[in-house]
Design a protein around this motif. Sequence first.
Motif, PDB file in Angstrom:
ATOM      1  N   THR A   1      -4.835  15.574   0.956  1.00 36.47           N
ATOM      2  CA  THR A   1      -5.877  16.000   0.019  1.00 36.47           C
ATOM      3  C   THR A   1      -6.613  14.801  -0.559  1.00 36.47           C
ATOM      4  O   THR A   1      -7.845  14.808  -0.675  1.00 36.47           O
ATOM      5  CB  THR A   1      -5.267  16.846  -1.111  1.00 36.47           C
ATOM      6  OG1 THR A   1      -4.655  18.013  -0.542  1.00 36.47           O
ATOM      7  CG2 THR A   1      -6.331  17.279  -2.102  1.00 36.47           C
ATOM      8  N   ALA A   2      -5.863  13.753  -0.912  1.00 46.43           N
ATOM      9  CA  ALA A   2      -6.487  12.544  -1.455  1.00 46.43           C
ATOM     10  C   ALA A   2      -7.394  11.879  -0.426  1.00 46.43           C
ATOM     11  O   ALA A   2      -8.378  11.226  -0.784  1.00 46.43           O
ATOM     12  CB  ALA A   2      -5.416  11.565  -1.928  1.00 46.43           C
TER      13      ALA A   2
ATOM     14  N   ALA B   1      -3.795   4.223   7.973  1.00 42.85           N
ATOM     15  CA  ALA B   1      -3.564   5.041   9.167  1.00 42.85           C
ATOM     16  C   ALA B   1      -2.134   4.872   9.665  1.00 42.85           C
ATOM     17  O   ALA B   1      -1.474   5.850  10.035  1.00 42.85           O
ATOM     18  CB  ALA B   1      -4.556   4.657  10.261  1.00 42.85           C
ATOM     19  N   SER B   2      -1.639   3.640   9.657  1.00 40.78           N
ATOM     20  CA  SER B   2      -0.265   3.383  10.105  1.00 40.78           C
ATOM     21  C   SER B   2       0.741   4.097   9.223  1.00 40.78           C
ATOM     22  O   SER B   2       1.722   4.672   9.715  1.00 40.78           O
ATOM     23  CB  SER B   2       0.021   1.878  10.105  1.00 40.78           C
ATOM     24  OG  SER B   2      -0.757   1.215  11.076  1.00 40.78           O
ATOM     25  N   LEU B   3       0.511   4.078   7.912  1.00 40.93           N
ATOM     26  CA  LEU B   3       1.418   4.768   6.992  1.00 40.93           C
ATOM     27  C   LEU B   3       1.443   6.271   7.278  1.00 40.93           C
ATOM     28  O   LEU B   3       2.505   6.904   7.246  1.00 40.93           O
ATOM     29  CB  LEU B   3       0.985   4.519   5.547  1.00 40.93           C
ATOM     30  CG  LEU B   3       1.192   3.103   5.007  1.00 40.93           C
ATOM     31  CD1 LEU B   3       0.525   2.951   3.644  1.00 40.93           C
ATOM     32  CD2 LEU B   3       2.674   2.769   4.905  1.00 40.93           C
ATOM     33  N   LEU B   4       0.284   6.834   7.576  1.00 37.29           N
ATOM     34  CA  LEU B   4       0.203   8.264   7.874  1.00 37.29           C
ATOM     35  C   LEU B   4       0.936   8.593   9.174  1.00 37.29           C
ATOM     36  O   LEU B   4       1.727   9.544   9.241  1.00 37.29           O
ATOM     37  CB  LEU B   4      -1.265   8.682   7.970  1.00 37.29           C
ATOM     38  CG  LEU B   4      -1.547  10.167   8.226  1.00 37.29           C
ATOM     39  CD1 LEU B   4      -0.988  11.031   7.097  1.00 37.29           C
ATOM     40  CD2 LEU B   4      -3.048  10.398   8.374  1.00 37.29           C
ATOM     41  N   PHE B   5       0.700   7.794  10.222  1.00 38.70           N
ATOM     42  CA  PHE B   5       1.362   8.026  11.508  1.00 38.70           C
ATOM     43  C   PHE B   5       2.876   7.864  11.390  1.00 38.70           C
ATOM     44  O   PHE B   5       3.648   8.650  11.947  1.00 38.70           O
ATOM     45  CB  PHE B   5       0.835   7.055  12.570  1.00 38.70           C
ATOM     46  CG  PHE B   5      -0.593   7.291  12.960  1.00 38.70           C
ATOM     47  CD1 PHE B   5      -1.112   8.572  13.040  1.00 38.70           C
ATOM     48  CD2 PHE B   5      -1.435   6.228  13.255  1.00 38.70           C
ATOM     49  CE1 PHE B   5      -2.436   8.793  13.399  1.00 38.70           C
ATOM     50  CE2 PHE B   5      -2.754   6.434  13.609  1.00 38.70           C
ATOM     51  CZ  PHE B   5      -3.258   7.720  13.681  1.00 38.70           C
ATOM     52  N   GLU B   6       3.305   6.837  10.672  1.00 37.58           N
ATOM     53  CA  GLU B   6       4.741   6.583  10.536  1.00 37.58           C
ATOM     54  C   GLU B   6       5.435   7.725   9.806  1.00 37.58           C
ATOM     55  O   GLU B   6       6.545   8.130  10.170  1.00 37.58           O
ATOM     56  CB  GLU B   6       4.965   5.260   9.794  1.00 37.58           C
ATOM     57  CG  GLU B   6       4.616   4.029  10.618  1.00 37.58           C
ATOM     58  CD  GLU B   6       4.569   2.765   9.783  1.00 37.58           C
ATOM     59  OE1 GLU B   6       4.931   2.838   8.580  1.00 37.58           O
ATOM     60  OE2 GLU B   6       4.157   1.716  10.309  1.00 37.58           O
ATOM     61  N   GLU B   7       4.785   8.242   8.766  1.00 46.77           N
ATOM     62  CA  GLU B   7       5.386   9.347   8.007  1.00 46.77           C
ATOM     63  C   GLU B   7       5.484  10.601   8.870  1.00 46.77           C
ATOM     64  O   GLU B   7       6.505  11.302   8.858  1.00 46.77           O
ATOM     65  CB  GLU B   7       4.551   9.629   6.761  1.00 46.77           C
ATOM     66  CG  GLU B   7       5.219  10.576   5.776  1.00 46.77           C
ATOM     67  CD  GLU B   7       6.428   9.953   5.102  1.00 46.77           C
ATOM     68  OE1 GLU B   7       7.445  10.669   4.961  1.00 46.77           O
ATOM     69  OE2 GLU B   7       6.373   8.762   4.746  1.00 46.77           O
ATOM     70  N   ALA B   8       4.430  10.883   9.635  1.00 48.66           N
ATOM     71  CA  ALA B   8       4.453  12.045  10.525  1.00 48.66           C
ATOM     72  C   ALA B   8       5.520  11.875  11.602  1.00 48.66           C
ATOM     73  O   ALA B   8       6.258  12.819  11.920  1.00 48.66           O
ATOM     74  CB  ALA B   8       3.080  12.238  11.163  1.00 48.66           C
ATOM     75  N   ASP B   9       5.623  10.677  12.158  1.00 52.85           N
ATOM     76  CA  ASP B   9       6.627  10.396  13.186  1.00 52.85           C
ATOM     77  C   ASP B   9       8.043  10.605  12.664  1.00 52.85           C
ATOM     78  O   ASP B   9       8.889  11.207  13.336  1.00 52.85           O
ATOM     79  CB  ASP B   9       6.479   8.952  13.674  1.00 52.85           C
ATOM     80  CG  ASP B   9       6.032   8.878  15.124  1.00 52.85           C
ATOM     81  OD1 ASP B   9       6.011   9.921  15.795  1.00 52.85           O
ATOM     82  OD2 ASP B   9       5.709   7.777  15.583  1.00 52.85           O
ATOM     83  N   ARG B  10       8.313  10.081  11.465  1.00 52.75           N
ATOM     84  CA  ARG B  10       9.657  10.227  10.886  1.00 52.75           C
ATOM     85  C   ARG B  10      10.003  11.697  10.673  1.00 52.75           C
ATOM     86  O   ARG B  10      11.129  12.131  10.938  1.00 52.75           O
ATOM     87  CB  ARG B  10       9.747   9.467   9.562  1.00 52.75           C
ATOM     88  CG  ARG B  10       9.969   7.977   9.706  1.00 52.75           C
ATOM     89  CD  ARG B  10      10.387   7.367   8.384  1.00 52.75           C
ATOM     90  NE  ARG B  10       9.327   7.457   7.395  1.00 52.75           N
ATOM     91  CZ  ARG B  10       8.411   6.505   7.199  1.00 52.75           C
ATOM     92  NH1 ARG B  10       8.423   5.415   7.945  1.00 52.75           N
ATOM     93  NH2 ARG B  10       7.482   6.642   6.270  1.00 52.75           N
TER      94      ARG B  10
ATOM     95  N   THR C   1       3.011  12.899  -2.059  1.00 51.79           N
ATOM     96  CA  THR C   1       3.539  11.534  -2.083  1.00 51.79           C
ATOM     97  C   THR C   1       4.771  11.441  -2.978  1.00 51.79           C
ATOM     98  O   THR C   1       5.354  10.371  -3.115  1.00 51.79           O
ATOM     99  CB  THR C   1       2.466  10.546  -2.583  1.00 51.79           C
ATOM    100  OG1 THR C   1       1.981  10.975  -3.865  1.00 51.79           O
ATOM    101  CG2 THR C   1       1.297  10.479  -1.604  1.00 51.79           C
ATOM    102  N   ARG C   2       5.164  12.551  -3.586  1.00 51.19           N
ATOM    103  CA  ARG C   2       6.367  12.550  -4.418  1.00 51.19           C
ATOM    104  C   ARG C   2       7.600  12.643  -3.527  1.00 51.19           C
ATOM    105  O   ARG C   2       7.694  13.510  -2.665  1.00 51.19           O
ATOM    106  CB  ARG C   2       6.353  13.716  -5.405  1.00 51.19           C
ATOM    107  CG  ARG C   2       5.281  13.615  -6.483  1.00 51.19           C
ATOM    108  CD  ARG C   2       5.392  14.765  -7.478  1.00 51.19           C
ATOM    109  NE  ARG C   2       5.266  16.063  -6.829  1.00 51.19           N
ATOM    110  CZ  ARG C   2       6.277  16.892  -6.606  1.00 51.19           C
ATOM    111  NH1 ARG C   2       7.513  16.564  -6.959  1.00 51.19           N
ATOM    112  NH2 ARG C   2       6.072  18.059  -6.019  1.00 51.19           N
TER     113      ARG C   2
ATOM    114  N   ALA D   1       0.837  -1.200   0.000  1.00 50.01           N
ATOM    115  CA  ALA D   1       0.000   0.000   0.000  1.00 50.01           C
ATOM    116  C   ALA D   1       0.871   1.249   0.000  1.00 50.01           C
ATOM    117  O   ALA D   1       1.930   1.283   0.619  1.00 50.01           O
ATOM    118  CB  ALA D   1      -0.915  -0.002   1.217  1.00 50.01           C
ATOM    119  N   ARG D   2       0.424   2.263  -0.710  1.00 51.26           N
ATOM    120  CA  ARG D   2       1.121   3.542  -0.728  1.00 51.26           C
ATOM    121  C   ARG D   2       0.322   4.543   0.092  1.00 51.26           C
ATOM    122  O   ARG D   2      -0.904   4.572   0.045  1.00 51.26           O
ATOM    123  CB  ARG D   2       1.275   4.044  -2.159  1.00 51.26           C
ATOM    124  CG  ARG D   2       2.120   3.143  -3.038  1.00 51.26           C
ATOM    125  CD  ARG D   2       2.304   3.740  -4.412  1.00 51.26           C
ATOM    126  NE  ARG D   2       2.999   5.015  -4.356  1.00 51.26           N
ATOM    127  CZ  ARG D   2       3.245   5.772  -5.426  1.00 51.26           C
ATOM    128  NH1 ARG D   2       2.837   5.381  -6.617  1.00 51.26           N
ATOM    129  NH2 ARG D   2       3.887   6.920  -5.300  1.00 51.26           N
TER     130      ARG D   2
END
Length: 215
Positions: free
Chosen positions: A73-74, A191-200, A129-130, A67-68
């Motif tokens: 916005t999306a 949700a996990s992808l969003l949290f992980e990106e924010a955390d990083r 996402t780029r 999953a990406r």
Amino acid sequence: MYRISTRTVAGGDWLTLGEASRLLGVDPDTLRRWADNGKIDVFTTPGGHRRFLRASIDAMLPRPRQARRQSLTALGEAPDRVASEFRRRVRTDLASQDWYSRFDEDSLRWFRERGMRMSELLLGHLDTTRRAGRDQLIEQASLLGREYGVEAKRRGLSLGEATQAFLFFRARFMAEIAQVARRRALASEQASLLFEEADRALDRVILALIQGHQA
């Protein structure tokens, strides 16, 4: 559902022609042809029966697509709205913080303006996402984090106090990201992808802040 029986032949797990073809979802004649053409490992028993290496069959199975992460916005979330809600959270809780009373009006204005810019950069990071766009935004956020550290030290905050202040903002930023996940009823993976990106992203910023304070 059919049962798969594996056999140890010549040091590996092997499947019959029927088992292997069912796993791959192809006709047995197709699998025979692949074996004859050398496209797949096959072992022929003394009785003339074909056995197929399980690892080779597994390697031919389609892999689930990873999953990406979707942009804000999306997901249906306007970054401006998220920023507004984040600032509201901060204003509500700010006065109760011990380090907050250490700032004069000029200092508060300085940190407030850069805090707004920081939230814009972080949300912009989550809204693209780029790879190139994300890297550019997080680099700007890191530079701003370093500037935070330098200025906090200049205005008399210890490293512990500066870190505490950042963690205050971080907690409320992540709380707002959690609200996004709830509002959009995100699947656990997204949700996990969003949290992980924010955390990083926030990890990068706090490290830059510490480096700035220690410079």
